[in-house]
Design an enzyme around this catalytic site. Structure first.
Site, PDB file in Angstrom:
ATOM      1  N   GLU A   1     -11.846   0.617  -2.816  1.00 36.66           N
ATOM      2  CA  GLU A   1     -11.071   1.066  -1.658  1.00 36.66           C
ATOM      3  C   GLU A   1      -9.889   1.896  -2.126  1.00 36.66           C
ATOM      4  O   GLU A   1      -9.763   2.222  -3.306  1.00 36.66           O
ATOM      5  CB  GLU A   1     -10.601  -0.144  -0.842  1.00 36.66           C
TER       6      GLU A   1
ATOM      7  N   ASP B   1       0.821  -1.220   0.000  1.00 31.35           N
ATOM      8  CA  ASP B   1       0.000   0.000   0.000  1.00 31.35           C
ATOM      9  C   ASP B   1       0.853   1.268   0.000  1.00 31.35           C
ATOM     10  O   ASP B   1       0.655   2.157   0.836  1.00 31.35           O
ATOM     11  CB  ASP B   1      -0.938   0.023   1.216  1.00 31.35           C
TER      12      ASP B   1
END
Length: 517
Positions: free
Chosen positions: A188, A15
């Site tokens: 997301e 991420d």
């Protein structure tokens, strides 16, 4: 040198989020149940990175007590605004527990960072910050659509203004977008950008596995409506098949260089030995251009490559880190992590100079606790680890050694016990002693070599006089594809008294980690 190699940060650095301040670039990554949380890296050229600290390095910032494996700190975002660095992230308590969003601030990216500002009525995961030209700040994250989910894991991206004085959300929540790929699920990782007066919303869709992807929408107003690009997804590898060497590409953040180039960082994995991802999700770099006011990623190719043309930035190499830690410093190196927040002084660099001392705790490596463990990420498909330990067990309960860890139920432990050294394989919570050898010395050398999914375990009474304890151990149990979860393999040192109180300890003279070709 005109090319660079991916990943730019190997190992379990998932991420990635990036920002630029002047000619410096800063990148952070998720850390889940590991402490300290959220490593921060610095680069001058987007290719060569050095770690400069952790954002969450104090127990007052990060309470991971009771956090299950692969929960904890998710998908942090880093931004810079008017002399202040901001890091916003989601704390995931458990599989079914609350998701709580917070941010911290710092004037210096190396720290100290503030204690958390917890955000009320801030649902979802993967929270992000955006600062508009008028000085207003906004937070985005995902949530279940207020009208209900149309299919499993159907999510939408919402946005709300952040009051920088009160550190809380104010005003109305806006539903921005529920993605381009209906039925793909798991919208997301939102990030908002403003480019030439237009607002762009980049998100991830398709989950974090093989179908992971990057999609984009835009609007003339920050509150919408947002129009998805007809070229979505703008980046994915799911169409390349399962034999392509880079898999599950997604979760992107973008940055413009001081020279006007645009680059994207994203996560991806390098499966090996089959479809197994022991290294977890890593940080990759890929260029893009703007065409008709939409991004085109890696023009002419549209994928992330193992090697690509470098950014047009002056190369800046940092001093190479030592392969061997002799524990001569009074602080642990930035590569080292604990499992969950350390609550007691179970380790020391000062009790015996030039050594790391680990005290045996009752907690074990097979529990979701804070064991006496210090470890680092596996960063190479092929690697070798060496260490020298001094340990004198007083009873059958006291053990110490090396552990290759995916989680509490999937691991290998090269363990020094009362009268033997043994290799223990733990798979699905069940243990098997693969090999054992009588051993009564206080000093021992331990080594692990891995070539792909083939692991060899050694011990020695004298330096480099290795005896093989076990060969051809199957490394696939250390992959998320077998063990589940979101993290990569860790390699570290541990000491345990297996449920009993103890004052015993192991002294570690050095720990060497080398990537092999």
């Amino acid at each position: 040198m005109t090319t660079f190699k991916n990943p730019i940060i190997p190992g379990c650095y998932a991420d990635p989020s990036i920002c630029r301040v002047g000619d410096d670039y800063y990148l952070i990554a998720s850390t889940f149940e590991y402490f300290p949380g959220v490593p921060i890296f610095n680069s001058k050229d987007l290719v060569n990175w050095r770690q400069i600290g952790h954002v969450l390095d104090r127990p007052s910032q990060l309470n991971l007590d009771g956090t299950p494996n692969s929960k904890g700190i998710y998908a942090a975002t880093i931004r810079y605004h008017k002399g202040i660095f901001y890091m916003i992230t989601t704390f995931v308590e458990s599989a079914t527990g609350e998701r709580r969003n917070f941010f911290v601030t710092a004037e210096n990216p190396e720290g100290p960072w503030s204690d958390p500002y917890w955000l009320e009525d801030c649902p979802g995961i993967d929270s992000s910050l955006f600062f508009d030209d008028d000085g207003k700040a906004y937070i985005t994250a995902n949530r279940r659509p207020p009208s209900g989910q149309d299919y499993p894991k159907h999510m939408e991206i919402w946005m709300q203004e952040l009051d920088l004085e009160t550190k809380q959300l104010v005003g109305e929540k806006y539903s921005l977008w529920d993605g381009a790929l209906k039925q793909i699920h798991a919208q997301e990782a939102p990030h908002i950008y403003k480019v030439e007066g237009m607002y762009y919303l980049i998100i991830a869709e398709g989950g974090t596995g093989f179908t992971h992807s990057v999609t984009i929408a835009r609007s003339e107003s920050i509150t919408g409506p947002y129009e998805g690009s007809k070229t979505n997804p703008i980046l994915t590898h799911r169409h390349l098949g399962r034999d392509y060497p880079i898999a599950n590409i997604g979760h992107a953040d973008i940055v413009e260089t001081q020279n006007g180039e645009w680059w994207m960082v994203c996560l991806g994995s390098r499966p090996y030995g089959g479809k197994y991802r022991n290294l977890g999700r890593e940080s990759f770099l890929v260029p893009f251009i703007w065409e008709n006011s939409w991004p085109v990623v890696n023009p002419g190719k549209g994928i992330v490559e193992m090697e690509g043309v470098r950014p047009h930035l002056e190369e800046k190499r940092w001093q190479a880190e030592a392969a061997c830690d002799h524990f001569d410093s009074d602080t642990l190196g930035m590569q080292w992590n604990f499992i969950r927040t350390p609550r007691e002084d179970f380790w020391s660099l000062g009790k015996r100079l030039g050594h790391l001392r680990l005290y045996a705790k009752p907690e074990t490596m097979t529990e979701e606790v804070n064991p006496s463990f210090i470890g680092r990420r596996q960063q190479h498909i092929n690697f070798a680890v060496r260490t020298k330990m001094e340990f004198q067990p007083n009873n059958e309960q006291e053990v110490a050694g090396l552990v290759l860890l995916q989680n509490q139920d999937f691991q290998y432990r090269l363990e020094i016990a009362k009268s033997e050294i043994k290799l223990i394989k733990r798979e699905s919570g069940k243990e098997q002693i693969l090999a054992a050898h009588d051993f009564n010395k206080s000093e021992v050398f331990l080594k692990v070599e891995a070539y792909g999914q083939n692991y060899q375990f050694y011990f020695a009474e004298n330096a480099e006089q290795w005896k093989i304890l076990y060969g051809n151990a199957d490394g696939r149990i250390l992959s998320t594809d077998v063990a589940g979860g979101f993290v990569g393999t860790y390699i570290g040192m541990f000491a345990s008294s297996n449920g009993f109180e103890s004052t015993n300890y192991v002294d570690i003279d050095y720990f060497e980690y080398i990537g092999l070709t």
